[in-house]
Design a protein around this motif. Structure first.
Motif, mmCIF file in Angstrom:
data_model
loop_
_atom_site.group_PDB
_atom_site.id
_atom_site.type_symbol
_atom_site.label_atom_id
_atom_site.label_comp_id
_atom_site.label_asym_id
_atom_site.label_seq_id
_atom_site.Cartn_x
_atom_site.Cartn_y
_atom_site.Cartn_z
ATOM 1 N N SER A 369 0.854 -1.183 0.000
ATOM 2 C CA SER A 369 0.000 0.000 0.000
ATOM 3 C C SER A 369 0.894 1.238 0.000
ATOM 4 O O SER A 369 1.706 1.416 0.912
ATOM 5 C CB SER A 369 -0.911 0.021 1.237
ATOM 6 O OG SER A 369 -1.871 -1.005 1.178
ATOM 7 N N ASN A 409 -2.225 -1.181 -3.685
ATOM 8 C CA ASN A 409 -3.217 -0.207 -3.233
ATOM 9 C C ASN A 409 -2.582 1.171 -3.165
ATOM 10 O O ASN A 409 -1.401 1.300 -2.844
ATOM 11 C CB ASN A 409 -3.748 -0.559 -1.840
ATOM 12 C CG ASN A 409 -4.561 -1.837 -1.819
ATOM 13 O OD1 ASN A 409 -4.897 -2.379 -2.880
ATOM 14 N ND2 ASN A 409 -4.869 -2.333 -0.641
ATOM 15 N N TYR A 427 -7.879 0.350 -5.286
ATOM 16 C CA TYR A 427 -7.526 -1.047 -5.052
ATOM 17 C C TYR A 427 -8.084 -1.910 -6.166
ATOM 18 O O TYR A 427 -9.042 -1.547 -6.856
ATOM 19 C CB TYR A 427 -8.086 -1.518 -3.703
ATOM 20 C CG TYR A 427 -9.606 -1.476 -3.632
ATOM 21 C CD1 TYR A 427 -10.372 -2.621 -3.832
ATOM 22 C CD2 TYR A 427 -10.286 -0.284 -3.384
ATOM 23 C CE1 TYR A 427 -11.760 -2.593 -3.785
ATOM 24 C CE2 TYR A 427 -11.681 -0.225 -3.335
ATOM 25 C CZ TYR A 427 -12.406 -1.378 -3.532
ATOM 26 O OH TYR A 427 -13.783 -1.340 -3.496
ATOM 27 N N ILE A 437 -11.959 -2.700 2.516
ATOM 28 C CA ILE A 437 -11.359 -1.380 2.310
ATOM 29 C C ILE A 437 -12.030 -0.350 3.218
ATOM 30 O O ILE A 437 -11.369 0.514 3.805
ATOM 31 C CB ILE A 437 -11.467 -0.975 0.829
ATOM 32 C CG1 ILE A 437 -10.741 -1.989 -0.061
ATOM 33 C CG2 ILE A 437 -10.914 0.427 0.615
ATOM 34 C CD1 ILE A 437 -9.259 -2.110 0.197
#
Length: 466
Positions: A369, A409, A427, A437
């Motif tokens: 991420s 992400n 995402y 999420i």
């Protein structure tokens, strides 16, 4: 530095140059002309409300001026197996679509419709990396004096910062062609010059020192990854989605206040909370997580259009932090060090131990991420040649099947002029379900709220259910 571009003419269709570091890195995600970074869903878009009379013919001419001005919009990456390179083509007309928007009686209705139209372009927009020029625009009109203007580029030709430069240049070109008062266009250095500068910079003493810094800093580190809801399908096209949320003005004000007291930026506070979020989710205290920068570290490239953005893997040790304020100080130190030794991400990982990236790229059950704050060049006048511009930054609708990113992400927070913070998580919906999420964003918000309320209190412990 020498300029290998100076003898090249604008109509030299065979003009070629080496790839920039970021172009080289993006090629690692090459899945052909139909998928991935070279595919038609690898786009960047931005939109503005434009108030003032717009002549469609002049809009077209101004767009064509922008294409001629920025060679990144006319560049094709030739993916030869052993020696890929970039080829610059002569200027060509940009596609312009003109549509009418539904009638709207109030300003609030028009603003809502404007954002909905931008979302529609995000869902439906397509522009492959071989379709020159790598810029398209849509003019959607409420009436003759009020319109929505949307620019779409392929991501290999631009980034978020570039979109603001493109719009500024478009408005100046438009006003100039209309014979209206406008500032002069600043000198711009081309993406090709940036690529050559990067080549020369690799041999500099400062780059050698920076490579050693990253080798030492990331030694033994591993990019932190979050588990997906199901095994990743690397053999099928991704279906990217966005979840949008808002951090209210009270949170935004508290973030700014704490940042000021700790002599750092609001971004550093928000990223410190992201580190805390990752710690809570994984139990890890050694956090290596990438932030996204503009990549414009060399003076003179502020007005360069291209995919200059950069990833910096920030390593922060959460252990021993007695409070959130301590974590912010530690995060601040990590960020400032990283900024002072910034190198292209590809060079950073080339000097790092293999485990830093081998897991995240190949893992079929987890993803990286990345985190960023929306970045904009220094503010320009928002009223040029009788046109008033307002960026459409308050998009609040969550969507499925939108423009793609290379992988993983992306968390992005925009410190909105209204005083709050607009957040988005992008995402792959084949990896994550929306409730997962939403739960992540809610947890981040709750951690930020608790941390800002009592920044000198002990950090919250990891939840066993995380």
């Amino acid at each position: 530095m020498s300029d290998p571009l100076k003898d090249r003419t604008a109509d030299d269709a065979s003009a070629r140059r080496p790839l920039s570091a970021n172009e080289e890195f993006m090629c690692a995600f090459d899945r052909g002309d139909d998928l991935g970074v070279f595919g038609p869903r690898g786009i960047v878009l931005a939109g503005w409300r434009v108030r003032g009379l717009l002549d469609v013919a002049t809009v077209q001419l101004a767009l064509d001026d922008v294409v001629a001005r920025h060679e990144a919009l006319r560049t094709t990456i030739i993916r030869e197996k052993d020696a890929p390179y970039a080829r610059v083509s002569p200027p060509c007309p940009a596609a312009l679509t003109v549509v009418d928007l539904p009638p709207a009686a109030t300003e609030a209705d028009r603003e809502r419709l404007a954002h909905e139209f931008l979302d529609e372009v995000d869902r439906d927009g397509r522009l492959g990396a071989t379709e020159l020029p790598l810029l398209r625009a849509t003019l959607a009109r409420f009436d003759d004096g009020d319109a929505v203007f949307v620019i779409v580029t392929n991501h290999l030709a631009s980034d978020g910062w570039s979109m603001q430069v493109l719009m500024r240049d478009f408005t100046i070109c438009y006003a100039t062609r209309q014979g209206l008062p406008a500032p002069g266009l600043p000198e711009t250095r081309q993406l090709g010059e940036y690529a050559y500068w990067q080549q020369e910079a690799r041999d500099s003493e400062s780059a050698t020192i920076a490579r050693e810094y990253w080798k030492d800093t990331l030694s033994g580190g591993e990019m932190l990854i979050l588990p997906t809801d199901r095994p990743r399908r690397l053999d099928v096209p991704p279906v990217y989605a966005v979840y949008r949320f808002v951090l209210d003005q009270e949170l935004a004000d508290a973030t700014t206040s704490l940042a000021k007291s700790l002599h750092c930026s609001p971004f550093m506070v928000l990223f410190a909370c992201f580190n805390l979020f990752l710690h809570r989710r994984t139990g890890r205290t050694d956090i290596v997580s990438p932030v996204i920068t503009s990549g414009r570290t060399e003076p003179g490239f502020e007005d360069t259009v291209g995919t200059l953005f950069n990833f910096l893997p920030i390593r922060t040790d959460v252990s021993g932090c007695a409070s959130f304020a301590d974590l912010v100080r530690r995060t601040r130190a990590s960020l400032l060090e990283a900024y002072s030794y910034e190198l292209p991400f590809g060079e950073i990982i080339a000097k790092s131990e293999p485990e830093l990236m081998s897991g995240p790229i190949m893992n079929v059950s987890s993803v990286v991420s990345a985190f960023q704050i929306s970045q904009f060049p220094p503010e320009e006048a928002d009223d040029i040649g009788g046109l008033r511009l307002d960026a459409l930054r308050r998009r609040l609708t969550s969507l499925v099947d939108v423009s793609e990113i290379p992988d993983g992400n992306l968390w992005e927070l925009d410190l909105h002029p209204d005083g709050d913070v607009v957040g988005v998580v992008k995402y792959n919906s084949l990896d994550f379900d929306l409730p997962t999420i939403v739960a992540m964003a809610d947890e981040y918000r709750e951690l930020l709220l608790a941390s800002l309320k009592s920044p000198d209190s002990a950090l919250p412990k990891q939840e066993s259910s995380a």
